[in-house]
Design a protein around this motif. Structure first.
Motif, mmCIF file in Angstrom:
data_model
loop_
_atom_site.group_PDB
_atom_site.id
_atom_site.type_symbol
_atom_site.label_atom_id
_atom_site.label_comp_id
_atom_site.label_asym_id
_atom_site.label_seq_id
_atom_site.Cartn_x
_atom_site.Cartn_y
_atom_site.Cartn_z
ATOM 1 N N ARG A 118 -11.663 -0.689 -5.790
ATOM 2 C CA ARG A 118 -11.391 0.700 -5.426
ATOM 3 C C ARG A 118 -12.710 1.400 -5.158
ATOM 4 O O ARG A 118 -13.687 1.181 -5.858
ATOM 5 C CB ARG A 118 -10.650 1.438 -6.540
ATOM 6 N N LEU A 161 0.833 -1.196 0.000
ATOM 7 C CA LEU A 161 0.000 0.000 0.000
ATOM 8 C C LEU A 161 0.867 1.245 0.000
ATOM 9 O O LEU A 161 1.831 1.325 0.749
ATOM 10 C CB LEU A 161 -0.887 0.040 1.248
ATOM 11 N N GLU A 164 -2.691 5.780 0.005
ATOM 12 C CA GLU A 164 -3.649 4.878 -0.645
ATOM 13 C C GLU A 164 -4.720 4.455 0.361
ATOM 14 O O GLU A 164 -4.480 3.611 1.226
ATOM 15 C CB GLU A 164 -2.901 3.659 -1.187
#
Length: 168
Positions: A167, A142, A146
Motif C-alpha cells: 500500500r 479492487l 481503492e
C-alpha cells in the motif's frame, strides 16, 4: 523508519533475489491509475491523484524499471507520467485492454521485455485478469475507491510467481 523508506527496502530486497530465479521479467509492478477527477470516460486525475502519481514516481524511481505500459486513457497516462519523465522512458500505450486481450499483452511483455522490470498502470477491471495472466491465481478484487495498491510480481520459472501486495 518511514513508510516510504520501508516500502522501498522491501522492493529492493525482493528484486535482489529475483535475478536468481526469474526466467521471464525480473519483476512486474502493477498499479491502478490514481484517483479520478470525475466519472467521465476519460477523466483527468484529481489533486489527490496527482499527488499519488508523484508518490508512485518517488517510490519506484530507483526500482530499475525499463518499460512502462498504460492504457489509452489519460488517468493511466497521467499516473505513470511523473515516473516516465524521471526515468526518461517513453510509455507504451495499449488500447483499453479487456480480459480477452490479456493473453496478447502478457505474451508481448514476455517476448519484448525478457529480464526487464516493467510497470503496468491499469484499471480496476483489467488488473485481475492481468495478474491471472501473469500467473497469480489468487483472484484480485479492487474496491471502487481503492487506488493505493501496488502489486510486485516476480516470476519464478514454472512455479507460481512471488507476489507482494503493498500500500502506498
Amino acid at each position: 523508519m518511514g513508510r516510504r523508506v520501508w516500502l522501498g527496502c522491501c522492493i529492493v530486497a525482493l528484486l535482489a533475489v529475483s535475478g536468481l530465479v526469474a526466467e521471464a521479467q525480473q519483476a512486474v509492478f502493477v498499479v491502478r491509475h490514481a484517483e479520478r477527477q470525475d466519472d467521465s470516460q476519460d477523466s483527468a486525475l484529481s489533486e489527490a491523484g496527482v499527488r499519488r502519481a508523484e508518490l508512485l514516481a518517488s517510490l519506484l524511481k530507483d526500482a530499475g524499471i525499463t518499460a512502462i505500459y498504460v492504457s489509452d486513457l489519460q488517468r493511466t497516462i497521467k499516473t505513470a507520467e511523473p515516473l516516465a519523465k524521471a526515468l526518461k522512458i517513453e510509455m507504451k500505450r495499449v488500447a483499453q485492454y479487456e480480459d480477452k486481450d490479456m493473453d496478447t499483452l502478457v505474451a508481448a511483455l514476455r517476448s519484448r521485455h525478457a529480464q526487464d522490470r516493467v510497470l503496468i498502470v491499469g484499471h480496476s477491471n483489467t488488473m485481475p485478469a492481468l495478474m491471472k495472466g501473469l500467473g497469480d491465481p489468487d483472484g484480485l478484487k479492487l474496491g471502487r475507491d481503492e487506488y493505493n495498491l501496488l502489486l510486485l510480481l516476480v516470476p519464478r520459472g514454472d512455479a507460481r510467481p512471488a507476489v507482494l501486495r503493498l500500500r502506498f
